[in-house]
Design a protein around this motif. Structure first.
Motif, PDB file in Angstrom:
ATOM      1  N   LYS A  17       0.837  -1.211   0.000  1.00 58.25           N
ATOM      2  CA  LYS A  17       0.000   0.000   0.000  1.00 58.25           C
ATOM      3  C   LYS A  17       0.864   1.250   0.000  1.00 58.25           C
ATOM      4  N   GLY A  18       0.245   2.382  -0.282  1.00 55.80           N
ATOM      5  CA  GLY A  18       0.927   3.658  -0.138  1.00 55.80           C
ATOM      6  C   GLY A  18       1.016   4.005   1.344  1.00 55.80           C
ATOM      7  N   GLY A  19       1.976   4.834   1.682  1.00 56.90           N
ATOM      8  CA  GLY A  19       2.063   5.343   3.053  1.00 56.90           C
ATOM      9  C   GLY A  19       2.549   4.333   4.065  1.00 56.90           C
ATOM     10  N   THR A  20       3.225   3.248   3.602  1.00 59.31           N
ATOM     11  CA  THR A  20       3.688   2.227   4.541  1.00 59.31           C
ATOM     12  C   THR A  20       5.185   2.325   4.829  1.00 59.31           C
ATOM     13  N   GLY A  21       5.827   3.382   4.305  1.00 61.10           N
ATOM     14  CA  GLY A  21       7.232   3.609   4.672  1.00 61.10           C
ATOM     15  C   GLY A  21       8.246   3.093   3.664  1.00 61.10           C
ATOM     16  N   LYS A  22       7.814   2.781   2.437  1.00 58.13           N
ATOM     17  CA  LYS A  22       8.769   2.285   1.434  1.00 58.13           C
ATOM     18  C   LYS A  22       9.814   3.352   1.118  1.00 58.13           C
ATOM     19  N   THR A  23       9.328   4.557   0.820  1.00 57.73           N
ATOM     20  CA  THR A  23      10.251   5.609   0.405  1.00 57.73           C
ATOM     21  C   THR A  23      11.168   6.002   1.556  1.00 57.73           C
ATOM     22  N   LEU A  24      10.588   6.054   2.760  1.00 57.15           N
ATOM     23  CA  LEU A  24      11.408   6.372   3.938  1.00 57.15           C
ATOM     24  C   LEU A  24      12.506   5.320   4.101  1.00 57.15           C
ATOM     25  N   ASP A  83       8.407  10.315  -4.887  1.00 56.81           N
ATOM     26  CA  ASP A  83       8.759  11.479  -4.082  1.00 56.81           C
ATOM     27  C   ASP A  83      10.133  11.353  -3.442  1.00 56.81           C
TER      28      ASP A  83
HETATM   29  N1  LIG Z   1       8.513   4.201  10.847  1.00 63.51           N
HETATM   30  C1  LIG Z   1       7.908   5.385  10.682  1.00 63.51           C
HETATM   31  N2  LIG Z   1       7.642   6.195  11.727  1.00 63.51           N
HETATM   32  C2  LIG Z   1       7.024   7.376  11.544  1.00 63.51           C
HETATM   33  N3  LIG Z   1       6.640   7.868  10.359  1.00 63.51           N
HETATM   34  C3  LIG Z   1       6.886   7.114   9.273  1.00 63.51           C
HETATM   35  C4  LIG Z   1       7.529   5.839   9.380  1.00 63.51           C
HETATM   36  N4  LIG Z   1       7.632   5.320   8.127  1.00 63.51           N
HETATM   37  C5  LIG Z   1       7.085   6.235   7.304  1.00 63.51           C
HETATM   38  N5  LIG Z   1       6.650   7.302   7.990  1.00 63.51           N
HETATM   39  C6  LIG Z   1       5.976   8.476   7.432  1.00 63.51           C
HETATM   40  O1  LIG Z   1       4.826   8.015   6.769  1.00 63.51           O
HETATM   41  C7  LIG Z   1       4.627   8.747   5.557  1.00 63.51           C
HETATM   42  C8  LIG Z   1       4.592   7.771   4.394  1.00 63.51           C
HETATM   43  O2  LIG Z   1       5.853   7.131   4.258  1.00 63.51           O
HETATM   44  P1  LIG Z   1       6.490   6.779   2.848  1.00 63.51           P
HETATM   45  O3  LIG Z   1       7.870   6.274   3.086  1.00 63.51           O
HETATM   46  O4  LIG Z   1       6.354   7.926   1.902  1.00 63.51           O
HETATM   47  O5  LIG Z   1       5.522   5.597   2.416  1.00 63.51           O
HETATM   48  P2  LIG Z   1       5.383   4.882   0.987  1.00 63.51           P
HETATM   49  O6  LIG Z   1       6.613   5.168   0.197  1.00 63.51           O
HETATM   50  O7  LIG Z   1       5.234   3.427   1.343  1.00 63.51           O
HETATM   51  O8  LIG Z   1       4.125   5.435   0.366  1.00 63.51           O
HETATM   52  C9  LIG Z   1       5.785   9.730   5.446  1.00 63.51           C
HETATM   53  O9  LIG Z   1       5.360  10.980   5.912  1.00 63.51           O
HETATM   54  C10 LIG Z   1       6.837   9.156   6.351  1.00 63.51           C
HETATM   55  O10 LIG Z   1       7.666  10.154   6.879  1.00 63.51           O
END
Ligand SMILES: Nc1ncnc2c1ncn2[C@@H]1O[C@H](COP(=O)(O)OP(=O)(O)O)[C@@H](O)[C@H]1O
Ligand SMILES: [Mg+2]
Length: 277
Positions: free
Chosen positions: A147-154, A181
Motif C-alpha cells: 500500500k501507499g504510506g507504509t514507509g517504502k520511500t522512507l 517522491d
Molecule cells: N517508521 C515510521 N515512523 C514514523 N513515520 C513514518 C515511518 N515510516 C514512514 N513514515 C511516514 O509516513 C509517511 C509515508 O511514508 P512513505 O515512506 O512515503 O511511504 P510509501 O513510500 O510506502 O508510500 C511519510 O510521511 C513518512 O515520513
C-alpha cells in the motif's frame, strides 16, 4: 517467482476454522491450495509424499504444536517455504515461530490480496537469496509494500543515505513512476528524470546514465521519477534492466523504491534483485 502456479498446503491447528482461513487465501490459476490437513502429523505425512512450494500453518494464539511442526518441516522439507497465519494476540509466539523456521507471518483477518502480496514477496525474497551476485560488491535491493504510506520511500532513502555515509557507493532508483517522491524526500530538484533518460536518443552506457543521476549531499546518486504521472508509461522494463546492469557494474548498492503493488516494472526489478525487503 515460479512461472507455474504456486502450490500450497494448508495445515490447520485445532481450534482454527479451516473454511474461515481459506476465505483469506487467494485462489486462481496462479495460486492453488492443493490440500488442507489438520495438525502436524498429517502435514508432515503429506509433505513426505507430495511436493508443495508453500506451507501455510494456521494457528490461533500461541501454539506449541505449531512450533513443533515448523521445526519438523525445517528439518524434513527445508525446500518448502513456510508462512504462519496467526490469529489473536500471540504473545511471544511470533519470535518463537521465526526461530522455529517460519519464513513469514501474516496475521488474520487479511484479504486474499494481502496474502497474495506476502506470498509473492516471500517467494521473491527466496529467489533473490538464490540468485548469484554479479559481483560480491554489488547488491540490488528492492523495497516493496502493498500500500501507499507504509514507509517504502522512507526505508529506501534512509537505507541509501546510511550506506553512503558508511562509505558505500549507492545508486537509488525511484520506481514510483507516477507519484515518486524520492527527490522531494532528499531535497533534490527534479532537473533530469528517468523520463528524460528514456526520451534521450542513442544507446545507453555508464557515462550517459551518469549524466541523468542527481547527487545528494551524502553521495547517493539518484535516478528521479518523472515530473508528471503521464510520463510514466515512457519507462519500460527493457530500459530498467539495462540501467540495473550498468549500475551494478560500478555501484556497491542499487536501492529501488517502488510504487504500491506489482507493476510490470516492479516485477522486472524483483527479477533483477539480490534482496527484497
Ligand atoms: N517508521 C515510521 N515512523 C514514523 N513515520 C513514518 C515511518 N515510516 C514512514 N513514515 C511516514 O509516513 C509517511 C509515508 O511514508 P512513505 O515512506 O512515503 O511511504 P510509501 O513510500 O510506502 O508510500 C511519510 O510521511 C513518512 O515520513
Ligand atoms: Mg513512496
Amino acid at each position: 517467482m515460479p512461472s507455474r502456479p504456486v502450490k500450497a498446503l494448508l495445515a490447520v491447528e485445532p481450534g482454527v476454522d479451516a473454511e474461515h482461513v481459506q476465505e483469506s487465501l487467494p485462489s486462481d490459476e496462479d495460486f492453488k491450495v492443493v490440500a488442507v490437513v489438520s495438525g502436524a502429523d498429517e502435514a508432515l505425512r503429506w509433505l513426505r509424499d507430495s511436493a508443495a512450494d508453500l506451507l501455510f500453518v494456521a494457528c490461533a494464539g500461541y501454539s506449541d504444536r505449531a512450533l513443533l511442526l515448523l521445526d519438523a518441516v525445517a528439518r524434513q522439507n527445508p525446500e518448502v517455504n513456510v508462512m504462519v497465519l496467526g490469529q489473536g494476540s500471540p504473545n511471544g509466539f511470533l519470535r518463537r515461530a521465526f526461530e522455529a523456521g517460519a519464513d513469514d507471518i501474516v496475521m488474520l483477518p487479511a484479504t486474499p490480496e494481502q496474502v497474495r502480496f506476502e506470498v509473492h514477496k516471500l517467494l521473491a525474497r527466496k529467489q533473490g537469496d538464490e540468485t548469484p551476485m554479479i559481483s560480491e560488491h554489488s547488491k540490488l535491493v528492492c523495497v516493496l509494500g502493498p500500500k501507499g504510506g507504509t514507509g517504502k520511500t522512507l526505508t529506501a532513502t534512509n537505507l541509501s543515505v546510511c550506506l553512503a555515509q558508511r562509505g558505500e557507493k549507492v545508486a537509488l532508483i525511484d520506481l514510483d513512476l507516477q507519484f515518486g517522491d524520492v527527490a522531494l524526500c532528499l531535497g533534490l530538484p527534479p532537473e533530469r528524470t528517468v523520463y528524460d533518460l528514456a526520451q534521450s536518443p542513442g544507446a545507453l552506457d555508464a557515462d550517459k546514465l551518469d549524466a541523468f543521476l542527481a547527487t545528494h549531499s551524502s553521495g547517493v546518486r539518484t535516478l528521479i521519477a518523472p515530473r508528471r504521472p503521464d510520463q510514466a508509461s515512457a519507462v519500460g522494463a527493457e530500459l530498467l534492466r539495462e540501467v540495473y546492469s550498468i549500475l551494478r557494474a560500478s555501484y556497491d548498492w542499487v536501492i529501488v523504491d517502488t510504487p504500491p503493488g506489482f507493476t510490470a516494472e516492479v516485477i522486472t526489478s524483483i527479477d533483477s534483485a539480490t534482496h527484497v525487503v
